[in-house]
Write a protein that holds these residues in place. Structure first.
Motif, PDB file in Angstrom:
ATOM      1  N   TYR A 142       1.156  -1.091   0.039  1.00  0.00           N
ATOM      2  CA  TYR A 142      -0.359  -0.405   0.128  1.00  0.00           C
ATOM      3  C   TYR A 142       0.523   1.354  -0.085  1.00  0.00           C
ATOM      4  CZ  TYR A 142      -4.407  -2.433   1.503  1.00  0.00           C
ATOM      5  OH  TYR A 142      -4.981  -3.587   1.466  1.00  0.00           O
ATOM      6  N   ASP A 143       1.751   1.426  -0.753  1.00  0.00           N
ATOM      7  CA  ASP A 143       2.956   2.219  -0.716  1.00  0.00           C
ATOM      8  C   ASP A 143       3.669   2.848   0.054  1.00  0.00           C
ATOM      9  OD1 ASP A 143       2.084   3.421  -3.244  1.00  0.00           O
ATOM     10  OD2 ASP A 143       1.197   5.425  -2.922  1.00  0.00           O
ATOM     11  N   ARG A 144       3.537   1.593   0.607  1.00  0.00           N
ATOM     12  CA  ARG A 144       4.545   1.859   1.824  1.00  0.00           C
ATOM     13  C   ARG A 144       5.816   0.557   1.639  1.00  0.00           C
ATOM     14  NH1 ARG A 144       1.365   5.512   2.317  1.00  0.00           N
ATOM     15  NH2 ARG A 144       0.583   6.132   4.368  1.00  0.00           N
ATOM     16  N   VAL A 145       6.367   0.163   3.198  1.00  0.00           N
ATOM     17  CA  VAL A 145       7.701  -1.078   2.712  1.00  0.00           C
ATOM     18  C   VAL A 145       7.274  -1.006   3.744  1.00  0.00           C
ATOM     19  CG1 VAL A 145      10.291  -1.399   2.422  1.00  0.00           C
ATOM     20  CG2 VAL A 145       9.044   1.276   1.607  1.00  0.00           C
ATOM     21  N   VAL A 146       6.960  -2.472   4.558  1.00  0.00           N
ATOM     22  CA  VAL A 146       7.179  -3.181   5.915  1.00  0.00           C
ATOM     23  C   VAL A 146       8.477  -3.712   5.396  1.00  0.00           C
ATOM     24  CG1 VAL A 146       5.801  -5.195   6.630  1.00  0.00           C
ATOM     25  CG2 VAL A 146       4.239  -3.752   5.633  1.00  0.00           C
ATOM     26  N   VAL A 147       9.294  -3.776   6.776  1.00  0.00           N
ATOM     27  CA  VAL A 147      10.281  -4.408   6.960  1.00  0.00           C
ATOM     28  C   VAL A 147      10.237  -5.038   8.429  1.00  0.00           C
ATOM     29  CG1 VAL A 147      13.183  -4.203   6.766  1.00  0.00           C
ATOM     30  CG2 VAL A 147      11.611  -2.104   5.802  1.00  0.00           C
ATOM     31  N   GLY A 148      10.976  -6.345   8.208  1.00  0.00           N
ATOM     32  CA  GLY A 148      10.914  -7.365   9.161  1.00  0.00           C
ATOM     33  C   GLY A 148      10.885  -8.560   8.492  1.00  0.00           C
ATOM     34  N   THR A 149      11.743  -9.457   9.517  1.00  0.00           N
ATOM     35  CA  THR A 149      10.573  -9.772  11.112  1.00  0.00           C
ATOM     36  C   THR A 149      11.615  -9.977  11.925  1.00  0.00           C
ATOM     37  OG1 THR A 149       9.198 -10.444  12.208  1.00  0.00           O
ATOM     38  CG2 THR A 149       9.386 -11.567  10.556  1.00  0.00           C
ATOM     39  N   THR A 150      11.312 -10.482  13.265  1.00  0.00           N
ATOM     40  CA  THR A 150      12.323 -10.503  14.164  1.00  0.00           C
ATOM     41  C   THR A 150      11.509 -12.201  13.900  1.00  0.00           C
ATOM     42  OG1 THR A 150      10.891  -9.546  16.278  1.00  0.00           O
ATOM     43  CG2 THR A 150      13.052  -8.682  15.436  1.00  0.00           C
ATOM     44  N   ASP A 151      12.346 -12.761  15.722  1.00  0.00           N
ATOM     45  CA  ASP A 151      11.911 -14.396  16.326  1.00  0.00           C
ATOM     46  C   ASP A 151      12.339 -14.320  17.479  1.00  0.00           C
ATOM     47  OD1 ASP A 151      10.757 -17.053  16.634  1.00  0.00           O
ATOM     48  OD2 ASP A 151      12.412 -17.928  14.288  1.00  0.00           O
ATOM     49  N   THR A 152      11.073 -13.719  18.531  1.00  0.00           N
ATOM     50  CA  THR A 152      11.611 -13.256  20.242  1.00  0.00           C
ATOM     51  C   THR A 152      10.379 -14.336  20.681  1.00  0.00           C
ATOM     52  OG1 THR A 152      12.727 -11.042  19.203  1.00  0.00           O
ATOM     53  CG2 THR A 152      12.142 -12.104  21.313  1.00  0.00           C
ATOM     54  N   PRO A 153      11.006 -15.632  21.699  1.00  0.00           N
ATOM     55  CA  PRO A 153      10.660 -16.290  22.543  1.00  0.00           C
ATOM     56  C   PRO A 153      10.354 -15.065  23.307  1.00  0.00           C
ATOM     57  CG  PRO A 153      13.084 -17.427  21.705  1.00  0.00           C
ATOM     58  CD  PRO A 153      13.275 -16.050  21.349  1.00  0.00           C
TER      59      PRO A 153
END
Ligand SMILES: Cc1cc2nc3c(=O)[nH]c(=O)nc-3n(C[C@H](O)[C@H](O)[C@H](O)COP(=O)(O)OP(=O)(O)OC[C@H]3O[C@@H](n4cnc5c(N)ncnc54)[C@H](O)[C@@H]3O)c2cc1C
Length: 519
Positions: A283-294
């Motif tokens: 949607y005209d943005r940039v999604v950056v990720g992700t992490t994996d934290t217990p």
């Protein structure tokens, strides 16, 4: 979907036995309810908060097989998911996209490894492939991703996966359940299980959180699809049951599109601690990720940890010539993966299987945990089949493989309205009659007053947050801008839902508190 109508229908059926009651209105529960209702079973779904309020609105928004699961040798999981990916793109074309990804490669070994690996990924998707993968030269990789750091770059591997709007998909499934005669209720919490004198489960006690009215509801089959909350329901069945969920938090940062300046997504297969990192246009943005934290705490409103935010920013900065800073984040959101753990052998989340797990307790509670959004349809099919196999339902065939969420292929005048599928025309007619309804609520967000009104009338939002976070994605696209339109949206909602000023004030206060979690 109209909540009062559905509640009246529930009250009319109060003394009836349902075929299926599903607890939980995320991807898993909604998919299961749709599978059941389309097989002709009398189906009721109860969600304690809003549909997809849990993990199902907080995903990376990928409809994918999972390249990294392939690297781990999890071929069954990847093959299943790739087939489901193909089905979801066909059945919900208005909410999904075929997304091109580029893996930047810096050594000859990586060129060979990822070229071969992704050829295998293509092969596993069979006839439901979204396009073949191939190697591109350094100059072509830079042409596709102009902001990718070029130092040491050998080239890129191009491959295709799907992308979608997770919470709008959830609402669409809920709508399809209701259209097919099922009852789906948000703000309706299951507080206990009903058992007969032999200890067999017969149904649930549940409370309508809008009115406080309590109900005892009976069913042949009870399904626990409560994601990370599954163990709370297990304990209602058996207070001594062992934990089956290993929650793992994943965080994403939403940035302006100028940080990527491309319609291709980047997939970094190995960050400094061995995890995968995506930067995906959405949607005209940039999604950056992700992490994996217990994590040990399970909550409906998880919050990103500072170290998770710095991990994403640091690693994105290694690959982008315009490195983002924390202040550039338009939104930071966290979600909890409901990973299925072995109760006798709890281990770190990276080793916990990403595949779903279906269990049937001795008293008849059928639980479905783990899995992925992409595989929700197949998980649902297997769950209902398990209920049939256990003799709790009469045999009927699953029909969701080709269940279309978009029956009419006419294109809306504005691409923005595509997400409403065959209902987009209704919004266009509202704007034709009253052009002012077509004005954007804010230039930073792709939503108009007409959509807010239409959603109030058709998609059962109970709160301002439902509207700004999950019916529209304003909260996720730009948290601050969403807070600025909140008073106007609350006004429109209050008029449509016929609430008083106290409701409006409460909604605005609650929303103000909520957004601190996303900044
Ligand atoms: C960071 C992250 C990224 C991800 N990215 C992807 C991706 O890109 N693609 C993909 O395919 N998958 C992805 N996943 C996985 C996917 O999002 C999840 O597998 C899926 O959303 C889980 O859905 P669910 O319905 O099982 O759980 P949830 O969505 O959490 O739903 C459970 C629901 O049960 C309700 N509930 C709990 N207790 C009760 C009660 N007592 N009464 C009534 N209701 C109750 C809760 O309110 C909740 O809404 C990702 C997951 C995470 C965390």
């Amino acid at each position: 979907m109209n909540r009062s109508t559905l509640i009246r229908k529930l009250q009319d059926h109060q003394n009836l036995q349902w075929d299926v009651i599903v607890i939980g209105g995320g991807a898993t529960g909604l998919g299961t309810a749709l599978d059941a209702v389309t097989r002709g079973y009398k189906t009721l779904l109860l969600e304690k908060s809003d549909f997809s309020k849990g993990t199902s609105s907080r995903s990376t928004k990928l409809v994918h097989g999972g390249v990294r699961y392939l690297a781990q040798g999890n071929i069954l999981l990847v093959t299943e998911a790739l087939h489901e990916r193909g089905r979801m793109l066909k059945n919900a074309p208005h909410l999904t996209e075929n997304q091109e990804f580029v893996i930047p490669v810096y050594t000859l070994w990586d060129v060979i490894l990822y070229t071969v690996g992704l050829k295998f990924y293509d092969l596993l998707s069979g006839r439901l492939s979204l396009g073949r993968s191939y190697f591109i030269s350094r100059s072509k990789a830079i042409a596709r991703l102009p902001l990718l750091k070029a130092d040491g770059l050998k080239g890129g591997i191009v491959y295709h996966d799907g992308q979608f709007d997770d919470s709008r998909m959830a609402i669409k499934i809920a709508n399809a359940c209701a259209d097919n005669g099922g009852i789906v209720l948000n703000y309706f919490e299951v507080t206990g299980l009903l058992k007969n004198e032999k200890g067999r489960i017969e149904g649930v006690s549940a409370t309508d959180l809008e009115t406080g009215i309590k109900y005892n509801l009976r069913s042949k089959l009870l399904i626990n699809a409560t994601g990370v909350f599954a163990d709370a329901i297990h304990r209602m069945d058996d207070p001594s049951s062992k934990p089956t969920i290993r929650p793992s938090q994943g965080v994403h940062i939403v940035l302006d599109k100028s940080f990527l300046q491309s319609s291709s997504a980047i997939m970094i297969p190995k960050t400094d601690d061995g995890r995968v990192l995506f930067a995906i246009p959405w949607y005209d943005r940039v999604v950056v990720g992700t992490t994996d934290t217990p994590l040990d705490t399970i909550t409906s409103e998880p919050k990103a940890l500072e170290e998770e935010i710095s991990f994403i920013i640091r690693n994105a900065g290694k690959y982008l010539t315009k490195p983002p800073s924390r202040d550039d984040a338009l939104c930071i959101f966290a979600g909890l993966r409901p990973l299925a753990a072995d109760p006798d052998n709890p281990s770190a989340t990276k080793e916990v299987s990403r595949r779903h797990k279906i269990t049937l307790s001795s008293s008849g509670l059928l639980s479905i945990i783990g899995g992925k959004w992409t595989s929700y349809r197949r998980m649902a099919e297997e769950t209902i089949n398990r209920g049939i196999k256990a003799g709790l339902l009469e045999k009927r065939d699953c029909i969701t493989k080709n269940f279309r969420f978009y029956s009419d292929n006419t294109k809306p005048r504005s691409e923005r309205l595509r997400i409403y599928g065959d209902k987009a025309g209704e919004i266009e007619r509202m704007i034709d009659e009253k052009p002012a309804l077509g004005d954007l609520l804010d230039s930073r967000l792709p939503y108009t007053k007409a959509e807010i009104i239409w959603i109030c009338r058709n998609e059962m939002p109970g709160t301002l947050e439902d509207m700004l976070a999950r019916r529209t994605r304003a909260l996720f696209l730009d948290t601050r801008a969403s807070a600025e339109i909140a008073p106007e949206v609350a006004d429109i909602m209050s008029g449509e839902l016929k609430t008083d000023d106290a409701w409006k004030e409460r909604q605005l206060n609650e929303y103000k508190q909520l957004i601190s979690n996303y900044l």
